[in-house]
Design an enzyme around this catalytic site. Sequence first.
Site, PDB file in Angstrom:
ATOM      1  CD  GLU A 223      25.946  21.916 -34.988  1.00 27.49           C
ATOM      2  OE1 GLU A 223      25.681  23.122 -34.898  1.00 27.49           O
ATOM      3  OE2 GLU A 223      25.079  21.035 -35.015  1.00 27.49           O
TER       4      GLU A 223
ATOM      5  CD  GLU B 184      25.093  19.010 -30.384  1.00 25.90           C
ATOM      6  OE1 GLU B 184      24.062  19.647 -30.650  1.00 25.90           O
ATOM      7  OE2 GLU B 184      26.224  19.511 -30.316  1.00 25.90           O
TER       8      GLU B 184
END
Length: 597
Positions: free
Chosen positions: A162, A236
């Site tokens: 991320e 995710e």
Amino acid sequence: MWSRHQGLQAENGQFLLEGEPLRILGGSMHYFRVPKEYWRDRMQKMKACGLNTLTTYVPWNLHEPQRGKFDFTGNLDIRAFLDIAAEVGLWVILRPGPYICSEWDLGGLPSWLLRDKDMQLRTTYKGFAQATESYFDNLIPRVIPHQYTRGGAIIAVQVENEYGSYAKDSNYMEFIKAALVRRGVVELLLTSDNKDGISSGSMEGVLATINFQKIEPILFSYLESIQSNKPVMVMEYWTGWFDHWGGDHHVFDVDQMVSTVSDILTKGASINLYMFHGGTNFGFMAGALHFHEYRADVTSYDYDAPLTEAGDYTSKYFKLREIFSKHYAEPLLPAPSLLPKGAYGPVKLKRSLSLWDILHLTGEPFKSEVPVNMENLPVNNGNGQSYGYTLYETVIYGGGKFQTKGHVRDRAQVFVSSQSVGFVDYKNQELDITEVPGYRKLRILVENCGRVNYGTRINDQRKGLVGDVFLRDVPLRNFRIYSLDMNSTFISSLNSVEWSDLSEEKTGPVFFQGALEIGLSPLDTFLSMKGWKKGVVFVNGKNLGRYWDIGPQETLYLPGTWLWPGVNEITIFEEEEAGSSLYSVDVPNLGRTQYVD
Ligand code: GLA
């Protein structure tokens, strides 16, 4: 048998393995959060749920606890973990970071990096880049032979984690990618971001994937707009959520989860369930968040995932199994039987020991005119103290207002002549010390409650006293600083001193010891900390993690594989006041619940 010519490709809107379409049905499980004796059990449960891929992070802070000193043994034997995945028949997506977020102390970065006052984590700053290179020199060659084209389970490798939500250095992602490729990573590379991060987190030649809990129709078209003709992968899909001390235990509605997973699959996308099995933040490894306020994560990483913290099935598991089974021509393997749980009843507490009586076990205290944060203490071969408690001791004259001015990280109990005068933290920064003419000892026992693992504050995670503290507006000076990292060597050294009878020491920072008696074959159990205030539990020297009566978590998971037949030694470090009893129970209690919305 697969012939190993061409690894995972992301072409024409789909994944291909050896030219055959592959839909990734993945689940996250972190080897460092599950006792290694249970890795196979959890993976078999994953396989029987219809998953074909396992996803794991790699925690740098555990693998390199001191600069240049690496550990890939025991529960950190990543190669054994990859071998078991291959044996069970799961592909692996490896997420080596170096930053992993994951509700893990400092997002998995070693605290010794913060000894450099100019450190810029997650950038190409020389001090960070060089440390990353050296870490990868040790990690990557170990995983290279486990790549798909070399006959192993790894079909893809993630670049950082991320980064789009951080994005401090436009050269950084290329640096990490090159560091992987240069060391022989040949499988598909991917990045993983939430919607807002994708534009700055994705990179040329690397597949962008997305993270979310609730599907928004725009997400898929957005992903396609930045990389056309590529398969969509939800890297995710959050099956639940994590908890912090003082909050509630998060649960995520099973029907909502089922409907989103079905939507994702109907759209033809691949998925990774984060988490499939959360496990436990054993030791002092739980991370924290600090946006409006600092909030430390709890010990359990149950995550309300399809498998519980102790590896048991939930309704999510069976609903997912139903969905995934439709993707196979053959019936799925039967779900493995559960590992039984034991309720061993009361732990017989036998003796106690005041913290003040064992300070000599930490070696000579470090003497310093001004407070020094834990990472910069001259301990652990020049690596500083990483976790646990640090005691700052000085002498004061008289009393008055004691002020921390925000320099306590994260929480401290203050004592005058061994009498507790209260706690200070981010909110409470002042205490009144009663005026008594004369000199007295002032002790500030600071706990590192966990470094933040996400957000812009990661460079500001030094712990202990990070600046001056004051009495009557005058900065205190001349400290004796004791490093109490409470590692296993320290805990076993407690056996070298004389303990008191239980009745003598009940309050204050006290160690308690007792015996948990087990029959011939130890089972998984849970220690109920009801009635205890705050502290840490060790079983046969292993740190099970923190407990705290503000909840939500009330029981600590104790894996049967860490117990011996017969008598097991339980050591508790209690900061305030002992509970009247301690029980081994067979049902966990993660506290009052709250739905994630
Ligand atoms: C992000 C991170 C994960 C984890 C989740 C929340 O997606 O990539 O490591 O922190 O949030 O559980």
